[in-house]
Design a protein around this motif. Structure first.
Motif, short mmCIF file in Angstrom:
data_model
loop_
_atom_site.label_atom_id
_atom_site.label_comp_id
_atom_site.label_asym_id
_atom_site.label_seq_id
_atom_site.Cartn_x
_atom_site.Cartn_y
_atom_site.Cartn_z
N ALA A 147 -17.15 7.96 14.00
CA ALA A 147 -16.12 8.87 14.42
C ALA A 147 -15.23 9.28 13.14
O ALA A 147 -14.74 8.36 12.05
N TYR A 148 -14.97 10.70 12.69
CA TYR A 148 -14.22 11.24 11.77
C TYR A 148 -13.29 12.14 12.22
O TYR A 148 -13.40 12.86 13.07
N HIS A 149 -12.26 12.11 11.33
CA HIS A 149 -10.83 12.79 11.47
C HIS A 149 -10.84 13.71 10.35
O HIS A 149 -10.72 13.36 9.10
N PHE A 150 -10.62 14.96 10.64
CA PHE A 150 -10.49 16.00 9.49
C PHE A 150 -8.79 16.01 9.21
O PHE A 150 -8.10 16.48 10.04
N PHE A 151 -8.81 15.43 8.08
CA PHE A 151 -7.15 15.21 7.53
C PHE A 151 -6.60 16.63 7.01
O PHE A 151 -7.23 17.12 6.11
N ARG A 152 -5.51 16.78 7.56
CA ARG A 152 -4.74 17.82 7.10
C ARG A 152 -3.49 17.47 6.29
O ARG A 152 -2.42 16.70 6.94
N PRO A 153 -3.49 17.41 4.81
CA PRO A 153 -2.36 16.74 3.98
C PRO A 153 -0.84 17.12 4.41
O PRO A 153 0.03 16.65 4.10
N GLU A 154 -0.79 18.69 5.08
CA GLU A 154 0.50 19.12 5.23
C GLU A 154 1.03 18.37 6.36
O GLU A 154 2.33 18.52 6.79
N LYS A 155 0.14 17.68 7.07
CA LYS A 155 0.60 17.09 8.44
C LYS A 155 1.10 15.53 8.16
O LYS A 155 0.25 14.98 7.01
N GLN A 160 -1.05 11.78 12.48
CA GLN A 160 -2.66 12.10 12.55
C GLN A 160 -3.34 10.76 12.83
O GLN A 160 -4.50 10.96 13.66
N ALA A 161 -3.01 9.69 12.25
CA ALA A 161 -3.63 8.51 12.65
C ALA A 161 -3.66 8.13 14.21
O ALA A 161 -4.65 7.59 14.93
N ARG A 162 -2.31 8.15 14.77
CA ARG A 162 -2.12 7.86 16.12
C ARG A 162 -2.99 8.63 16.98
O ARG A 162 -3.78 8.73 17.94
N GLY A 173 -20.27 -2.60 16.86
CA GLY A 173 -21.43 -2.07 16.44
C GLY A 173 -21.45 -0.57 15.81
O GLY A 173 -22.31 0.02 15.48
N ASP A 174 -19.97 0.04 16.00
CA ASP A 174 -19.90 1.35 15.63
C ASP A 174 -19.72 1.47 13.97
O ASP A 174 -19.56 0.27 13.31
N LEU A 175 -19.97 2.40 13.17
CA LEU A 175 -19.65 2.54 11.94
C LEU A 175 -18.08 2.60 11.76
O LEU A 175 -17.56 3.15 12.72
N PRO A 176 -17.50 2.18 10.72
CA PRO A 176 -16.10 2.40 10.67
C PRO A 176 -15.59 3.84 10.87
O PRO A 176 -16.29 4.57 10.57
N PRO A 177 -14.24 3.90 11.18
CA PRO A 177 -13.89 5.25 11.23
C PRO A 177 -13.69 6.10 9.85
O PRO A 177 -13.54 5.25 8.91
N VAL A 178 -13.78 7.29 9.79
CA VAL A 178 -13.59 8.19 8.67
C VAL A 178 -12.71 9.07 8.58
O VAL A 178 -12.34 9.67 9.73
N ALA A 179 -11.88 9.10 7.26
CA ALA A 179 -10.88 10.08 7.07
C ALA A 179 -11.48 11.25 6.22
O ALA A 179 -12.19 10.84 4.90
N ASP A 180 -11.85 12.45 6.81
CA ASP A 180 -12.34 13.51 6.05
C ASP A 180 -11.38 14.16 5.16
O ASP A 180 -10.47 14.96 5.81
#
Length: 287
Positions: A147-155, A160-162, A173-180
């Motif tokens: 799963a990935y999260h589209f990161f917004r630097p102004e936030k 955002q992580a929570r 068995g999942d792939l690691p989480p992703v910060a986009d």
């Protein structure tokens, strides 16, 4: 004078050979061989072999003069770097409703979809409307997901992580989480890096899994290089035969195309390659 009559001796008639003529013996047809031959040429396996050989020969002819490690795959309608053996896609609402069974079944030569990164959230409020469905359905057909999260630097990075972890349940068995991270959003590079670090640290502390950073090659060079060297990278660099990154850089995923066509998806989709073999891929998964 007496007339002496000559006795004429009649020749006996020549007897013709009236014995019946023998018919010429014809060559018997080897019916066993004929039947065997017909069974072979009518067999689907035979035609499969012929078609495969013809297809391989035609591909070889068409690829003359091209980079042998960057071949065109007509099924996917893109060129794919053939040095890699584990391939995947990344999806979001933009791909609409996906038939994951068709995605998994699609294959050309040795290329098939092994993994998928699925968009979960963005910023502080946006949940991808297709996330739950994709996150549920893709693993059912044997596709490994992250799963990935589209990161917004102004936030705020911590918030955002929570928000991300409220919507994503990361399991074994999942792939690691992703910060986009691919935009500054009118913030300074220093502020962006501070919030991104807060996001990454919180996710790692809560999941016990170090996240992956996704970005494009220019954003990495301009703003991230030298700051997050301990993190595994997923780099976007489209339509190139090789990823122009230093070999020492810790990249594992390469998003090399954004226009692939995949069965079961009614829109173009990003195509990715994993840098490593199946053992390296397995070691990367959540334990």
């Amino acid at each position: 004078m007496a007339v002496v009559k000559k006795t004429v001796v009649k020749k006996a008639p020549v007897k013709r050979n009236t014995a019946p003529r023998r018919k010429k013996s014809g060559t018997k047809l080897p019916w066993g061989l004929i039947v065997g031959f017909l069974l072979i040429i009518l067999s689907p396996l035979y035609y499969g072999y012929v078609l495969k050989t013809f297809s391989a020969t035609w591909r070889w002819i068409m690829d003359i003069g091209e980079n042998p490690h960057y071949r065109t795959y007509k099924s996917f309608q893109i060129r794919i770097p053939s040095r890699y053996h584990i391939h995947g896609i990344d999806v979001s609402y933009a791909q609409g409703k996906i038939d994951w069974q068709k995605v998994r079944a699609m294959q050309e030569d040795s290329v098939r979809i092994n993994f998928a990164f699925v968009k979960a959230t963005e910023g502080l409020l946006k949940v991808d409307p297709y996330f739950k469905r994709n996150w549920r359905e893709a693993p059912k057909v044997g596709i490994t997901c992250g799963a990935y999260h589209f990161f917004r630097p102004e936030k705020n990075g911590l918030w955002q992580a929570r928000f991300f972890l409220q919507n994503v349940n990361i399991e074994k068995g999942d792939l690691p989480p992703v910060a986009d991270i691919e935009v500054l959003d009118r913030t300074s590079p220093q502020a962006m890096r501070k919030e991104l670090k807060a996001f990454l640290t919180y996710v790692e502390n809560k999941t016990r899994v170090r996240p992956i950073i996704y970005t494009n090659i220019s954003f990495y060079a301009d703003y991230l290089a030298g700051h997050f060297d301990e993190y595994t990278l997923w780099i976007a660099n489209f339509h190139q035969p090789e990823l122009a990154m230093d070999e020492k850089t810790k990249w594992q995923f390469w998003q090399h195309s954004d226009i692939a066509r995949v069965n079961g998806i009614n829109h173009t989709v990003d195509f990715n390659a994993f840098r490593g073999d199946s053992l390296a891929f397995t070691k990367l998964l959540v334990r």
